[in-house]
Design a protein around this motif. Sequence first.
Motif, PDB file in Angstrom:
ATOM      1  N   SER A  42     -18.155  16.839  -5.142  1.00 27.17           N
ATOM      2  CA  SER A  42     -18.593  16.830  -6.534  1.00 27.17           C
ATOM      3  C   SER A  42     -18.290  15.484  -7.180  1.00 27.17           C
ATOM      4  CB  SER A  42     -17.876  17.939  -7.312  1.00 27.17           C
ATOM      5  OG  SER A  42     -18.077  17.799  -8.697  1.00 27.17           O
ATOM      6  N   LYS A  44     -17.554  15.150 -10.332  1.00 30.41           N
ATOM      7  CA  LYS A  44     -16.793  15.346 -11.580  1.00 30.41           C
ATOM      8  C   LYS A  44     -15.524  14.502 -11.628  1.00 30.41           C
ATOM      9  CE  LYS A  44     -18.432  20.016 -12.646  1.00 30.41           C
ATOM     10  NZ  LYS A  44     -18.049  21.433 -12.859  1.00 30.41           N
ATOM     11  N   GLN A  47     -16.452  10.885 -12.058  1.00 32.02           N
ATOM     12  CA  GLN A  47     -16.913  10.650 -13.425  1.00 32.02           C
ATOM     13  C   GLN A  47     -15.739  10.554 -14.399  1.00 32.02           C
ATOM     14  OE1 GLN A  47     -20.266  10.167 -14.446  1.00 32.02           O
ATOM     15  NE2 GLN A  47     -19.051   9.395 -16.155  1.00 32.02           N
ATOM     16  N   LYS A  48     -14.728  11.375 -14.170  1.00 37.76           N
ATOM     17  CA  LYS A  48     -13.548  11.343 -15.044  1.00 37.76           C
ATOM     18  C   LYS A  48     -12.825  10.003 -14.911  1.00 37.76           C
ATOM     19  CE  LYS A  48      -9.290  13.870 -16.106  1.00 37.76           C
ATOM     20  NZ  LYS A  48      -8.428  15.035 -15.762  1.00 37.76           N
TER      21      LYS A  48
END
Length: 284
Positions: A42, A44, A47-48
Amino acid sequence: MSASEVKYRRPLNREQIEVLNVLFRYRFITNEQLARYFGKQSGKAAQKRLAILEAQGYISKHYDGSYKLRGRPAEYYLLPTGARLLREKQDKKSSLIITDQAIKNLYKDRNASVAFIAHSKSVFDIYLGLKRLYGDKLNMFTKTYLNIEKYDYFIKPLPDAHIAMRIGNKDSKKRKRFFLDYFEDDVPFFVLIRRIKRYIKYYEEDEWIGNVFPIVLFITETTRRQKQLQRRIVKEISAAWMDDDDIIFTTTTVGALNKSIKEEDKIWQLATDTEEVLDLYSIS
């Protein structure tokens, strides 16, 4: 928010520093690429990390309404502030040298061309493909890494990357070396011809300081361009009165690399004998 407007910056962890390292070496990357770099399914977490670094003024991105309409992901790049921090925080054993000039060059990335951004991302994709096959046996040094006085004996213009592949177990010091260049289909063919000629001249002038001249790896976007390139290499070698094994030119496509599933896969064609298809270790 610009780097100068950030009032407080939290200390970065090891993985956040590594993101800065990747951006310095490859110039432009996407969230999806960064996720693959860290081996995540993923995006995510990646991206964080990017969002935190952007909020603290260490990185920025190219992204506007037109990107969303075309389904084009944001393209992240390193700011000079981030490069200075990377220079301060990087491992003392690191061979990466971040010069003041290299940091100054980063100011250009805000206005980088579409072609330059796309090429940078493609080179990072190629790295990810090779890393997937060869793991820690592979060391890939980009133009940013090589563009210092210490490496002034390298061919100019610099290749997209110099690869040092470990031969043997983890303690082995034996390396097989390669120059790597990637060519999109929309690059004028005269640019490819000029590149072949430059490698031949570089070889003839005996500027390489190693015992064995690196194998040249040309990666093309399509098979059609690969075949055109192969024919031209043969023509230029013949015109220079060189033996086929003076410089070893090999070619493959991005598609062939992406389809490879193990390091023994034979995807590299010798330009002077396209019937012979080899894996990296077997090219000699």
